[in-house]
Scaffold this active site. Sequence first.
Site: not given
Length: 474
Positions: A172, A378
């Site tokens: 996927k 982040e």
Amino acid sequence: MMNNLNYINGEWTGKNLQQSPVYNPSTGEVVSEVPKGGKQEAVQAVAAASDAFEGWADQTAYDRSKLLRKFFDLMIEHEDELAEIMTKEMGKPFKEAKGEVHYAANYLEWYAEEGKRIYGETIPTHVPNKRLQVWKKPIGVVAAITPWNFPAAMLTRKMGPALAAGCTVVIKPSSETPLTAIKLVELAEKAGFPKGVINIVTGSSREIGEVFLTDERVRKVTFTGSTEVGKKLMEQGASTVKKLSLELGGHAPIIIYNDADIEKAVNGTIASKFRNAGQTCVCGNRIYVQSDIYDEFVDAFADRTKQLQVGDGMKEGTDIGPLINEAGVEKVDEHVKNAVSNGGVVVAGGHRIGEKGNFYSPTVVKDVNPSMLIMNEETFGPVAPIQKFETEEEVIQLANDTPYGLAAYVFTESVSRGTKTIEKLDFGIVGWNDGAPSAVQAPFGGMKESGLGREGGHQGIDDFLEMQYVSIGI
């Protein structure tokens, strides 16, 4: 250009499904469309992989190696085409995309050989009439969920060891960059892998992921992505005690001591921070520079940063391409503005570029502090925040003060100081005077909330194997 369809049990399918557009982040234009698959397609792919598993596992390691080697050769043969697809759907500069193609292909080459070295074990017996052995067997059907930022390397880093071990695979890819993965599967088909051994399904992450995590035929899920999603996968996989490999988020510190080679530190920090426009899980997010050389480093680093060329990845001379989407640009801009409002000083960049495309200038912010968003989250963009420190004890505490533990970097010419620092850092990967430590032959993975397991190296095949203890009475 190619099929741009799902590949299930050796057939290209999905023309009848609703199609999802894939956008070029440099221009906002539609590059192509792919099928919007869901639960039904995922179940079909898992069934195909399950049916093909026994035959694939029964092949010798040498037979599997030959096919992996053919796959490797085809990747190298089509490197320009793969790089162009990657640049158009993801944005990274063409020369950088070609580098990723080679890096990705090397995982196939490495595991084509490593699959021949899956050794069992004989254990000394405690009684005369027994023989004790350890056998290693392929775990079964593997579901691989890959991210958008390295659409080739993150796939082959999972496929290579899985296929070499004798597992079958269902892929996927990210909905934002599925075209590179589809092209790789097309090359795998050309290499001659049997039907059902490799399958790919594009579409709904929620529906496809739910099948992967709840279907008992899937024995392992390997995922690269955010820590938030990784935690959800752990929860969903609990119902079938799914074996998981998770390469999750990072918040890498770069420590630059006063005895560092300044040029080496600048070059290494540029390589770490601005690769892929800062959209890597191992890029330096927090730069700590000892006070003695702080001003010298900031000036040299800012000068180098200003020389980086931003633009469309297909244009010659581009160093930094666009961010993947508008949300990525907005997050980067939010982090910069928050840093400035809390005392940070922008010494390079600090702004969006142009009205078209997701471009943001390579940015350096000095005088940052731990209260800022950029030092706690982040950023995933081309922004380098720099903080001053005084002592080793202080910087080690700052570096470890995060739930993440993927990568860290240390610049020092002292073997004693470097060794002692690294021993105290809670990170799975450390670059010592090296801003680009990733290598096919080395284990990649993190500590704490940065994930479970390792990819790459001889260690990378272990997570695709079951260990079986056999006691033989004679």
